[in-house]
Motif scaffolding. Structure first.
Motif, PDB file in Angstrom:
ATOM      1  N   GLY A 111       0.834  -1.206   0.000  1.00  0.00           N
ATOM      2  CA  GLY A 111       0.000   0.000   0.000  1.00  0.00           C
ATOM      3  C   GLY A 111       0.863   1.248   0.000  1.00  0.00           C
ATOM      4  O   GLY A 111       2.082   1.187  -0.091  1.00  0.00           O
ATOM      5  N   CYS A 112       0.237   2.387   0.115  1.00  0.00           N
ATOM      6  CA  CYS A 112       0.977   3.657   0.142  1.00  0.00           C
ATOM      7  C   CYS A 112       1.763   3.757   1.443  1.00  0.00           C
ATOM      8  O   CYS A 112       1.230   3.503   2.522  1.00  0.00           O
ATOM      9  CB  CYS A 112       0.009   4.835   0.029  1.00  0.00           C
ATOM     10  SG  CYS A 112       0.847   6.426   0.123  1.00  0.00           S
ATOM     11  N   ILE A 113       3.029   4.122   1.339  1.00  0.00           N
ATOM     12  CA  ILE A 113       3.853   4.247   2.549  1.00  0.00           C
ATOM     13  C   ILE A 113       4.165   5.712   2.846  1.00  0.00           C
ATOM     14  O   ILE A 113       4.925   6.013   3.744  1.00  0.00           O
ATOM     15  CB  ILE A 113       5.149   3.416   2.424  1.00  0.00           C
ATOM     16  CG1 ILE A 113       5.955   3.834   1.182  1.00  0.00           C
ATOM     17  CG2 ILE A 113       4.834   1.932   2.426  1.00  0.00           C
ATOM     18  CD1 ILE A 113       7.298   3.126   1.035  1.00  0.00           C
ATOM     19  N   GLY A 114       3.564   6.614   2.071  1.00  0.00           N
ATOM     20  CA  GLY A 114       3.725   8.040   2.356  1.00  0.00           C
ATOM     21  C   GLY A 114       5.124   8.552   2.083  1.00  0.00           C
ATOM     22  O   GLY A 114       5.643   9.404   2.802  1.00  0.00           O
ATOM     23  N   CYS A 115       5.711   8.063   0.986  1.00  0.00           N
ATOM     24  CA  CYS A 115       7.099   8.439   0.696  1.00  0.00           C
ATOM     25  C   CYS A 115       7.189   9.613  -0.280  1.00  0.00           C
ATOM     26  O   CYS A 115       8.277  10.126  -0.507  1.00  0.00           O
ATOM     27  CB  CYS A 115       7.835   7.245   0.120  1.00  0.00           C
ATOM     28  SG  CYS A 115       7.139   6.673  -1.429  1.00  0.00           S
ATOM     29  N   GLY A 116       6.020   9.963  -0.897  1.00  0.00           N
ATOM     30  CA  GLY A 116       6.053  11.102  -1.813  1.00  0.00           C
ATOM     31  C   GLY A 116       6.094  10.719  -3.280  1.00  0.00           C
ATOM     32  O   GLY A 116       6.021  11.585  -4.148  1.00  0.00           O
ATOM     33  N   SER A 122      -3.360   3.768  -4.533  1.00  0.00           N
ATOM     34  CA  SER A 122      -3.749   4.046  -3.130  1.00  0.00           C
ATOM     35  C   SER A 122      -3.156   5.358  -2.620  1.00  0.00           C
ATOM     36  O   SER A 122      -3.652   5.921  -1.645  1.00  0.00           O
ATOM     37  CB  SER A 122      -3.301   2.887  -2.229  1.00  0.00           C
ATOM     38  OG  SER A 122      -1.909   2.690  -2.364  1.00  0.00           O
ATOM     39  N   CYS A 123      -2.139   5.878  -3.299  1.00  0.00           N
ATOM     40  CA  CYS A 123      -1.544   7.140  -2.858  1.00  0.00           C
ATOM     41  C   CYS A 123      -2.561   8.281  -2.979  1.00  0.00           C
ATOM     42  O   CYS A 123      -2.611   9.165  -2.130  1.00  0.00           O
ATOM     43  CB  CYS A 123      -0.310   7.480  -3.680  1.00  0.00           C
ATOM     44  SG  CYS A 123       0.981   6.224  -3.613  1.00  0.00           S
ATOM     45  N   ALA A 124      -3.381   8.223  -4.026  1.00  0.00           N
ATOM     46  CA  ALA A 124      -4.362   9.303  -4.234  1.00  0.00           C
ATOM     47  C   ALA A 124      -5.324   9.369  -3.053  1.00  0.00           C
ATOM     48  O   ALA A 124      -5.793  10.441  -2.676  1.00  0.00           O
ATOM     49  CB  ALA A 124      -5.117   9.044  -5.532  1.00  0.00           C
TER      50      ALA A 124
HETATM   51  S1  FES Z   1       3.773   4.893  -1.900  1.00  0.00           S
HETATM   52 FE1  FES Z   1       4.925   6.654  -2.157  1.00  0.00          FE
HETATM   53  S2  FES Z   1       3.525   8.233  -1.792  1.00  0.00           S
HETATM   54 FE2  FES Z   1       2.331   6.495  -1.689  1.00  0.00          FE
END
Ligand code: FES
Length: 152
Positions: A111-116, A122-124
């Motif tokens: 899933g999205c790990i919030g890395c940018g 799923s990032c959206a």
């Molecule tokens: S996985 Fe990189 S921002 Fe979502």
């Protein structure tokens, strides 16, 4: 009593380079005696210390954390099982946190790990317009041990 080990014997058995042994000695992580000729000689229990250092570094502990743990060991004598138990108790919470973080990593990478990167669908949802960047650098959705601490 076992004969003291030379630098090359310790290096060969531990897998650490002689330069690393000198570095760890300079960092007060291990001790060496000196011969009359000034050559280093090590007690055999240095091998367990080095194995400990290798394992600790592998799970992400800093040299300061390793030194603090090794400082619990007695000077001048081979540490007993009880000495090592004292160290492992002092580390239990830290290692449990690392284990939990690694499990989260194993289970969370799809899933999205919030890395940018914004590269997954799923990032959206999880990180629209990379809002997670406000929380700091790195993959901020991953457990703290797995992303850089801007305060460090
Ligand atoms: S996985 Fe990189 S921002 Fe979502």
């Amino acid at each position: 009593m076992d004969a003291p080990l030379t630098v090359s014997q310790v290096a060969e058995r531990s897998g650490f380079a002689p330069s690393a042994l000198r570095y760890y000695e300079a960092q007060d992580l291990l001790e060496a005696e000196r011969t009359d000729g000034g050559q280093r000689r090590y007690r055999r229990d240095v091998l367990r210390r080095l194995a400990f250092i290798a394992a600790a570094k592998h799970v992400g502990l800093t040299l300061d954390e390793i030194r603090a743990a090794l400082d619990l060991l007695p000077d001048g004598r081979t540490p007993t099982k009880r000495d090592w138990q004292r160290i492992s108790r002092s580390w239990r919470d830290r290692l449990d946190a690392e284990i939990a973080a690694l499990e989260d990593l194993r289970d969370g990478l799809d899933g999205c790990i919030g890395c940018g990167c914004l590269s997954l669908s799923s990032c959206a949802i999880s990180n629209p317009d990379d809002q997670s960047a406000r929380r700091g650098p790195g993959a901020v959705f991953l457990p703290a041990p797995l992303h850089p601490d801007p305060a460090a």
